[in-house]
Write a protein that holds these residues in place. Structure first.
Motif, PDB file in Angstrom:
ATOM      1  N   LEU A  58      40.744  31.688 113.164  1.00  6.78           N
ATOM      2  CA  LEU A  58      39.298  31.578 113.002  1.00  6.78           C
ATOM      3  C   LEU A  58      38.654  30.895 114.208  1.00  6.78           C
ATOM      4  O   LEU A  58      37.556  31.281 114.632  1.00  6.78           O
ATOM      5  CB  LEU A  58      38.970  30.808 111.725  1.00  6.78           C
ATOM      6  N   GLU A  59      39.295  29.888 114.744  1.00  6.64           N
ATOM      7  CA  GLU A  59      38.746  29.235 115.936  1.00  6.64           C
ATOM      8  C   GLU A  59      38.617  30.214 117.090  1.00  6.64           C
ATOM      9  O   GLU A  59      37.688  30.139 117.893  1.00  6.64           O
ATOM     10  CB  GLU A  59      39.620  28.046 116.336  1.00  6.64           C
ATOM     11  N   ALA A  60      39.544  31.156 117.182  1.00  3.94           N
ATOM     12  CA  ALA A  60      39.537  32.103 118.294  1.00  3.94           C
ATOM     13  C   ALA A  60      38.590  33.276 118.066  1.00  3.94           C
ATOM     14  O   ALA A  60      37.950  33.754 119.018  1.00  3.94           O
ATOM     15  CB  ALA A  60      40.950  32.632 118.524  1.00  3.94           C
ATOM     16  N   LEU A  61      38.448  33.745 116.809  1.00  5.16           N
ATOM     17  CA  LEU A  61      37.802  35.041 116.591  1.00  5.16           C
ATOM     18  C   LEU A  61      36.640  35.026 115.601  1.00  5.16           C
ATOM     19  O   LEU A  61      35.871  36.004 115.549  1.00  5.16           O
ATOM     20  CB  LEU A  61      38.850  36.049 116.092  1.00  5.16           C
ATOM     21  N   ASN A  62      36.486  33.979 114.823  1.00  2.53           N
ATOM     22  CA  ASN A  62      35.480  34.001 113.766  1.00  2.53           C
ATOM     23  C   ASN A  62      34.069  33.979 114.346  1.00  2.53           C
ATOM     24  O   ASN A  62      33.803  33.299 115.345  1.00  2.53           O
ATOM     25  CB  ASN A  62      35.661  32.809 112.833  1.00  2.53           C
ATOM     26  N   GLY A  63      33.174  34.705 113.730  1.00  8.26           N
ATOM     27  CA  GLY A  63      31.788  34.721 114.166  1.00  8.26           C
ATOM     28  C   GLY A  63      31.313  36.113 114.512  1.00  8.26           C
ATOM     29  O   GLY A  63      31.993  36.869 115.196  1.00  8.26           O
ATOM     30  N   MET A  64      30.120  36.459 114.044  1.00  5.07           N
ATOM     31  CA  MET A  64      29.542  37.776 114.271  1.00  5.07           C
ATOM     32  C   MET A  64      29.217  37.989 115.748  1.00  5.07           C
ATOM     33  O   MET A  64      28.561  37.155 116.382  1.00  5.07           O
ATOM     34  CB  MET A  64      28.265  37.916 113.431  1.00  5.07           C
ATOM     35  N   LYS A  65      29.680  39.079 116.282  1.00  2.00           N
ATOM     36  CA  LYS A  65      29.396  39.407 117.685  1.00  2.00           C
ATOM     37  C   LYS A  65      27.895  39.730 117.851  1.00  2.00           C
ATOM     38  O   LYS A  65      27.321  40.472 117.082  1.00  2.00           O
ATOM     39  CB  LYS A  65      30.234  40.610 118.131  1.00  2.00           C
ATOM     40  N   GLY A  66      27.295  39.139 118.868  1.00  2.00           N
ATOM     41  CA  GLY A  66      25.893  39.419 119.155  1.00  2.00           C
ATOM     42  C   GLY A  66      24.910  38.803 118.182  1.00  2.00           C
ATOM     43  O   GLY A  66      23.753  39.240 118.111  1.00  2.00           O
ATOM     44  N   LEU A  67      25.334  37.779 117.439  1.00  2.00           N
ATOM     45  CA  LEU A  67      24.433  37.133 116.491  1.00  2.00           C
ATOM     46  C   LEU A  67      23.223  36.548 117.211  1.00  2.00           C
ATOM     47  O   LEU A  67      23.361  35.762 118.142  1.00  2.00           O
ATOM     48  CB  LEU A  67      25.170  36.022 115.745  1.00  2.00           C
ATOM     49  N   GLU A  68      22.024  36.950 116.793  1.00  2.67           N
ATOM     50  CA  GLU A  68      20.782  36.427 117.353  1.00  2.67           C
ATOM     51  C   GLU A  68      20.275  35.299 116.471  1.00  2.67           C
ATOM     52  O   GLU A  68      20.125  35.490 115.260  1.00  2.67           O
ATOM     53  CB  GLU A  68      19.714  37.532 117.408  1.00  2.67           C
TER      54      GLU A  68
END
Length: 321
Positions: free
Chosen positions: A28-38
């Motif tokens: 999760l530290e490496a990959l979590n999070g929506m790409k391009g989140l505004e």
């Protein structure tokens, strides 16, 4: 004082140092999070409404000031402590170590608490929801939200917060029904908006909400955990700062994710019906407290107030009536 740092240590009773959790943390530290989140600013109201209609959600930073963040965090802290006192085993009511603020209240809401009432008085919230609905005549449904404890190591299945009426027993709080079967609630304009408030930073590790963009109109079957692709599991609304709001079309697919941090993650909310849409509602604020609100807040909460002759019974429960 940091948010929730004084809560009982036993909330971390599940082992967070196992090899499996260590591997999940690294992932999760490496990959979590929506790409391009505004993440927008309060001046971007028109853009916020456009993103909301496209994606089914939008995030706006700097909506709460530092004093409001502290007040809301303190209120969440108090409610969480009441709920946890009823649940020694941390079974939760939305999955292990997961809880609904509304589902843990006898009124199905936290509107009786001043911290949630405060949220009705924030002008930007009214402005954004007005822009989404195209009218200021929307109405509060409830004041709720959810929280997850450290130790919530499982994913909550993707789901939607609204569905078509089926029967009084199966869907007592649903309203929309096309007896000819030609339309569903997903074919309508947005009927119901949820505004989540962030009293703490939301990070890759403390249970960010995963949100699947553009699914608010989808009639496809929502995948279960076994069939959910990895990109959906990582499509989380993070990082997002304390003081931000996340405005959601409740039809869009979303779900909880692991909290493997050392702090509770809370996202209290206000829920609003469109001017043209109503479902059965439960009173959430006493007549006396309602009268103490501003004119604007009374307008929003006009369908949530108990009669002046009634005593509003409040308190914590693990299963809402």
């Amino acid at each position: 004082m940091k948010l929730y740092e004084t809560l009982p240590q036993r909330m971390t009773d599940r082992m967070l140092d196992t090899p499996q959790v260590a591997a999940l943390r690294a992932h999760l530290e490496a990959l979590n999070g929506m790409k391009g989140l505004e993440i927008l600013e309060p001046a971007d109201i028109d853009h916020a409404a456009a993103l909301f209609r496209r994606d089914g959600f939008v995030v706006i930073a700097n909506v709460l000031n530092s004093e409001q963040i502290e007040i809301l965090a303190s209120g969440c802290h108090a409610v969480i402590a009441e709920i946890l006192a009823l649940d020694e085993g941390r079974a939760g009511n939305r999955g292990s170590h997961r809880y609904s603020f509304g589902g843990s209240s006898l009124t199905r809401s936290q509107l009786h608490r001043p911290e949630w009432q405060m949220l009705l008085e924030i002008p930007l919230v009214t402005q954004v929801v007005t822009a989404i609905f195209g009218s200021p005549d929307f109405a509060l449904r409830a004041a709720s939200g959810d929280f997850c404890l450290p130790g919530a190591v499982e994913y909550q299945p993707l789901h939607s917060d609204i569905r078509d009426w089926q029967s009084p027993a199966r869907t007592p709080f649903s309203a929309f029904h096309d007896p000819q079967g030609g339309m569903t609630i997903r074919d309508l304009p947005c009927p119901y908006v949820c505004v989540n408030f962030l009293p703490q930073d939301v990070t890759r590790l403390n249970g960010p909400t995963r949100q699947i963009p553009g699914t608010q109109k989808s009639r496809a079957s929502i995948p279960g955990l076994a069939d959910e692709p990895e990109w959906m599991r990582l499509s989380t609304v993070c990082p997002a700062p304390a003081g931000a709001i996340m405005v959601r079309d409740v039809r869009a697919w979303h779900g909880g994710t692991p909290n493997i941090s050392d702090r509770v993650r809370a996202i209290p909310n206000l829920e609003f019906y469109a001017p043209w849409f109503r479902e059965p509602m439960v009173p959430g604020i006493s007549y006396r407290d309602f009268q103490a609100l501003s004119d604007q807040a009374r307008h929003l909460a006009r369908f949530c107030v108990a009669d002046s002759s009634e005593t509003l019974v409040t308190g914590a429960t693990l299963r809402a009536p």
